[in-house]
Design an enzyme around this catalytic site. Sequence first.
Site, PDB file in Angstrom:
ATOM      1  CG  ASN A 101      25.318   3.552  11.815  1.00  0.00           C
ATOM      2  OD1 ASN A 101      26.241   4.331  11.620  1.00  0.00           O
ATOM      3  ND2 ASN A 101      24.078   3.827  11.461  1.00  0.00           N
ATOM      4  CB  SER A 148      21.424   4.976  13.404  1.00  0.00           C
ATOM      5  OG  SER A 148      21.175   6.184  12.745  1.00  0.00           O
ATOM      6  CD  GLU A 154      22.424  -0.312   7.012  1.00  0.00           C
ATOM      7  OE1 GLU A 154      23.501  -0.898   7.084  1.00  0.00           O
ATOM      8  OE2 GLU A 154      21.961   0.360   7.971  1.00  0.00           O
TER       9      GLU A 154
HETATM   10  P1  NAI Z   1      18.206  15.686  14.181  1.00  0.00           P
HETATM   11  O1  NAI Z   1      18.509  15.953  15.611  1.00  0.00           O
HETATM   12  O2  NAI Z   1      18.884  16.498  13.125  1.00  0.00           O
HETATM   13  O3  NAI Z   1      16.621  15.834  13.917  1.00  0.00           O
HETATM   14  C1  NAI Z   1      15.623  15.228  14.698  1.00  0.00           C
HETATM   15  C2  NAI Z   1      14.378  16.096  14.528  1.00  0.00           C
HETATM   16  O4  NAI Z   1      13.250  15.425  15.086  1.00  0.00           O
HETATM   17  C3  NAI Z   1      14.491  17.453  15.236  1.00  0.00           C
HETATM   18  O5  NAI Z   1      14.253  18.484  14.285  1.00  0.00           O
HETATM   19  C4  NAI Z   1      13.386  17.393  16.312  1.00  0.00           C
HETATM   20  O6  NAI Z   1      12.762  18.659  16.504  1.00  0.00           O
HETATM   21  C5  NAI Z   1      12.420  16.413  15.683  1.00  0.00           C
HETATM   22  N1  NAI Z   1      11.544  15.732  16.644  1.00  0.00           N
HETATM   23  C6  NAI Z   1      11.898  15.163  17.825  1.00  0.00           C
HETATM   24  N2  NAI Z   1      10.803  14.603  18.403  1.00  0.00           N
HETATM   25  C7  NAI Z   1       9.768  14.779  17.534  1.00  0.00           C
HETATM   26  C8  NAI Z   1       8.392  14.414  17.543  1.00  0.00           C
HETATM   27  N3  NAI Z   1       7.871  13.711  18.558  1.00  0.00           N
HETATM   28  N4  NAI Z   1       7.625  14.781  16.487  1.00  0.00           N
HETATM   29  C9  NAI Z   1       8.142  15.467  15.443  1.00  0.00           C
HETATM   30  N5  NAI Z   1       9.445  15.848  15.378  1.00  0.00           N
HETATM   31  C10 NAI Z   1      10.233  15.497  16.411  1.00  0.00           C
HETATM   32  O7  NAI Z   1      18.466  14.134  13.951  1.00  0.00           O
HETATM   33  P2  NAI Z   1      18.843  13.362  12.596  1.00  0.00           P
HETATM   34  O8  NAI Z   1      20.309  13.345  12.433  1.00  0.00           O
HETATM   35  O9  NAI Z   1      17.971  13.859  11.501  1.00  0.00           O
HETATM   36  O10 NAI Z   1      18.422  11.868  12.998  1.00  0.00           O
HETATM   37  C11 NAI Z   1      17.077  11.454  12.974  1.00  0.00           C
HETATM   38  C12 NAI Z   1      17.046   9.936  12.952  1.00  0.00           C
HETATM   39  O11 NAI Z   1      17.769   9.475  11.799  1.00  0.00           O
HETATM   40  C13 NAI Z   1      17.694   9.287  14.165  1.00  0.00           C
HETATM   41  O12 NAI Z   1      16.987   8.118  14.455  1.00  0.00           O
HETATM   42  C14 NAI Z   1      19.098   8.952  13.663  1.00  0.00           C
HETATM   43  O13 NAI Z   1      19.693   7.861  14.334  1.00  0.00           O
HETATM   44  C15 NAI Z   1      18.804   8.584  12.214  1.00  0.00           C
HETATM   45  N6  NAI Z   1      19.918   8.740  11.282  1.00  0.00           N
HETATM   46  C16 NAI Z   1      20.817   9.778  11.396  1.00  0.00           C
HETATM   47  C17 NAI Z   1      21.878   9.896  10.518  1.00  0.00           C
HETATM   48  C18 NAI Z   1      22.852  11.022  10.615  1.00  0.00           C
HETATM   49  O14 NAI Z   1      23.898  10.986   9.930  1.00  0.00           O
HETATM   50  N7  NAI Z   1      22.584  12.056  11.415  1.00  0.00           N
HETATM   51  C19 NAI Z   1      22.074   8.921   9.420  1.00  0.00           C
HETATM   52  C20 NAI Z   1      21.024   7.921   9.336  1.00  0.00           C
HETATM   53  C21 NAI Z   1      20.018   7.833  10.268  1.00  0.00           C
END
Ligand code: NAI
Length: 288
Positions: free
Chosen positions: A195, A123, A156
């Site tokens: 964002n 993000s 994006e």
């Molecule tokens: P989340 O916390 O729900 O999921 C992240 C996942 O990555 C977790 O399940 C974790 O176990 C896994 N993980 C961490 N390190 C890892 C690795 N080395 N190898 C494999 N899996 C690994 O986070 P979320 O919300 O899905 O965000 C993920 C990305 O997307 C971030 O960069 C965030 O900024 C971006 N994002 C989030 C949005 C939102 O509304 N939450 C919207 C758009 C982008």
Amino acid sequence: MSTVHKVGVVGAGLMGTGIAEVSARAGHDVVVVESTEAVATAARGRLEHSLQRAEAKGRLDPAHGNAAKVFSRITFETDLSAMADRDVVVEAIVEDEATKVELFRRLDAIVLAPDAILASNTSSIPIMKLGVATSRPAHVIGIHFFNPVPVLGLVELVPSLLTSADTTARSRAWVEQSLHKHAIDCQDRAGFVVNALLIPFILSAIRMFESGFASAEDIDQGLVQGAAHPQGPLALADLIGLDTTRAVAESLYAEFKEPLYAAPPLLARMVDAGLLGRKSGRGFYTYS
Ligand code: NAI
């Protein structure tokens, strides 16, 4: 026409499961890598449930099969080497620069096709930092989806200064032609377009709540009923995840040094307490 057939997704949290779902619904063969078997199993269950719901609502494209067929195209792994044969890998792990940089360094050594697209769903972290962690920054790009991915139509596209025009064009073809998303073009600046505008708004709402100016419900209702927002800023922060909201605010603050991007103390305390919003069951609201 899109040249992407095999899709890889790293991280199966809120976003990774959504990206895997829309890719499989578009007919792609999808491999998802998570860090542990337990998290992968939980994500698998959420994804299957989401597909069944989409099927019940008549939202699956019959050209790409029913929920069971779409689900059968998705494989879950815990070993990153499962990304070796992918045409595009979308990284959707935790919003932490050092962790993402290390992942891109490893992907560079694993993904075989020299022209494979290495994308980040970050993000706010500059794409350049991820590109220069690899030997192929021309193929590294930001492809930033929105939550919930199966519902929201925007992406994006964020090329860095070193991303090739061909990588950007192939990424655009994939998200527009295969996934049927609308792509907007952004410069590689923390927060991109959405964002950079949305996070200061959410932080202002948190500051208003923190100061006792109004209740969470009234702040949210103010924006829902007074400005026709589909949900208020505090409910939206709970949906994004308060940990992710804080991490994005920190990246924006590090980039621009503007007070409007500074995370309020309450946000930090809530994250430290494990009150992460919907995903943990409690944030500004409580969820069953
Ligand atoms: P989340 O916390 O729900 O999921 C992240 C996942 O990555 C977790 O399940 C974790 O176990 C896994 N993980 C961490 N390190 C890892 C690795 N080395 N190898 C494999 N899996 C690994 O986070 P979320 O919300 O899905 O965000 C993920 C990305 O997307 C971030 O960069 C965030 O900024 C971006 N994002 C989030 C949005 C939102 O509304 N939450 C919207 C758009 C982008």
